[in-house]
Design an enzyme around this catalytic site. Structure first.
Site, PDB file in Angstrom:
ATOM      1  N   ASP A 173     -71.692  43.234 -34.344  1.00 48.55           N
ATOM      2  CA  ASP A 173     -72.945  43.724 -33.776  1.00 48.55           C
ATOM      3  C   ASP A 173     -74.160  43.171 -34.515  1.00 48.55           C
ATOM      4  O   ASP A 173     -74.049  42.645 -35.626  1.00 48.55           O
ATOM      5  CB  ASP A 173     -72.985  45.249 -33.788  1.00 48.55           C
ATOM      6  CG  ASP A 173     -72.846  45.836 -35.186  1.00 48.55           C
ATOM      7  OD1 ASP A 173     -72.036  45.298 -35.975  1.00 48.55           O
ATOM      8  OD2 ASP A 173     -73.529  46.823 -35.492  1.00 48.55           O
TER       9      ASP A 173
ATOM     10  N   GLU B  83     -71.332  47.852 -37.394  1.00 40.29           N
ATOM     11  CA  GLU B  83     -71.696  47.906 -38.816  1.00 40.29           C
ATOM     12  C   GLU B  83     -73.111  48.443 -39.007  1.00 40.29           C
ATOM     13  O   GLU B  83     -73.389  49.189 -39.943  1.00 40.29           O
ATOM     14  CB  GLU B  83     -71.577  46.503 -39.426  1.00 40.29           C
ATOM     15  CG  GLU B  83     -71.761  46.458 -40.936  1.00 40.29           C
ATOM     16  CD  GLU B  83     -73.196  46.187 -41.363  1.00 40.29           C
ATOM     17  OE1 GLU B  83     -73.471  46.231 -42.568  1.00 40.29           O
ATOM     18  OE2 GLU B  83     -74.048  45.945 -40.481  1.00 40.29           O
TER      19      GLU B  83
END
Length: 313
Positions: free
Chosen positions: A78, A145
């Site tokens: 991400d 994350e």
């Protein structure tokens, strides 16, 4: 294909370019996960996924290194999705528009996603590069994350066999950090009562923009200005000196990014208009002086708006 594919090492930048064309907001990693699985299938690389959405790829050691310890190369799928308010962009659909400016790879009006797209590209390149001599490798790509480390916390059992892990989510090329940054999330909630816009007031809209922004972890020590704090300073002083009444405040959109722009709509008693405008001029000058050496593109502007437009501001 972007001009960044001409950069060296070519394989890394070609892979990074491909990654920038795949939407990957936090908690919406379906497309980038599909990209990774397709990559593994295309190159006959052994891979595995878990229920959390993480992906791991495995390649054996090259000739003469088959019995070396397995090393895990870890990165996350991400990215921080932030854009300028005047940029038309949908992070769920649109590819990042990259460019090279003064030797740096940047994005047009949005975050670049090099955190951690370049880490992913480096890991994939290590799996493919025929010139690279290495022991067994496991490339782990985790989800979410940026907003909670969900992938790391939910890593499936049996996903990894290696004992040594290199996290490809650092900041300085050629340096290895041993340690970790901590973090604390605070969620504050309060209640307030709305009331009708007061009579005998004039309304203003102030906007701070074009700040550098950055990551709230790595960039927090660089002295960059926070648009939310700058607008709040104006509101606080205006409330104390002129009875300013707030109608709307909007700034920043991610908890792990330093806000780059913010605006507020507020009312000042008509009798205090001239005094407030003089105060604002002085205030804006002070901010410009503060920003001179650390935020060269800093902008602040104010305009009077009709009371009828306050709700739609």
């Amino acid at each position: 294909m972007s001009e960044i594919t001409k950069l060296e090492p070519k394989l890394v930048w070609e892979l990074f370019d491909a990654i920038t064309r795949v939407p990957r907001p936090s908690k919406k990693e379906e497309k980038i996960r599909e990209f990774l699985v397709d990559f593994a299938k295309k190159h006959n690389i052994d891979y595995q996924t878990d229920q959390t959405g993480n992906v791991v790829m495995r390649v054996p050691g090259t000739k003469g290194y088959e019995n070396r310890p397995c090393v895990i190369l870890q990165s996350h799928m991400d990215m921080v999705c932030e854009k300028n308010s005047d940029t038309a962009f949908d992070f769920d659909k649109d590819p990042i528009r990259t460019k090279i400016v003064d030797g740096w790879v940047k994005a047009e009006g949005t975050t670049l996603g090099a955190d951690d797209g370049i880490g992913m590209a480096a890991a994939l390149a290590a799996l493919l590069d025929p010139a690279l001599e290495h022991g067994p490798l496991e490339a782990l790509f985790t989800v979410d994350e940026e907003t909670g480390l969900t992938g790391a916390f939910g890593l499936g059992k049996g996903m990894l066999t290696g004992r040594y892990l290199v996290n490809l989510d650092s900041e300085d090329e050629g340096e290895i950090f041993i340690g970790c940054a901590g973090g604390v999330d605070t969620l504050a909630m309060f209640r307030y009562k709305t009331e009708a816009a007061p009579e005998g007031h004039v309304f203003f809209r102030v906007r701070v923009s074009d700040l550098s922004g950055g990551h709230s972890g790595d960039d927090i020590d660089k002295g960059r200005m926070n648009s939310n704090k700058l607008v709040a300073r104006l509101l606080w002083n205006g409330a104390q000196r002129f009875g300013l009444r707030l109608s709307r405040f909007d700034g920043g959109n991610l908890r792990n990014a330093i806000p780059r722009e913010a605006y507020a709509v507020f009312a000042v008693p008509s009798g205090s208009k001239a005094g407030f405008e003089a105060f604002y001029k002085e205030f804006a000058g002070e901010l410009a002086a503060e920003a001179k050496f650390r935020e060269p593109n800093f902008k602040i502007g104010i305009e009077e708006v009709p009371a009828a437009s306050v709700i739609d501001a």
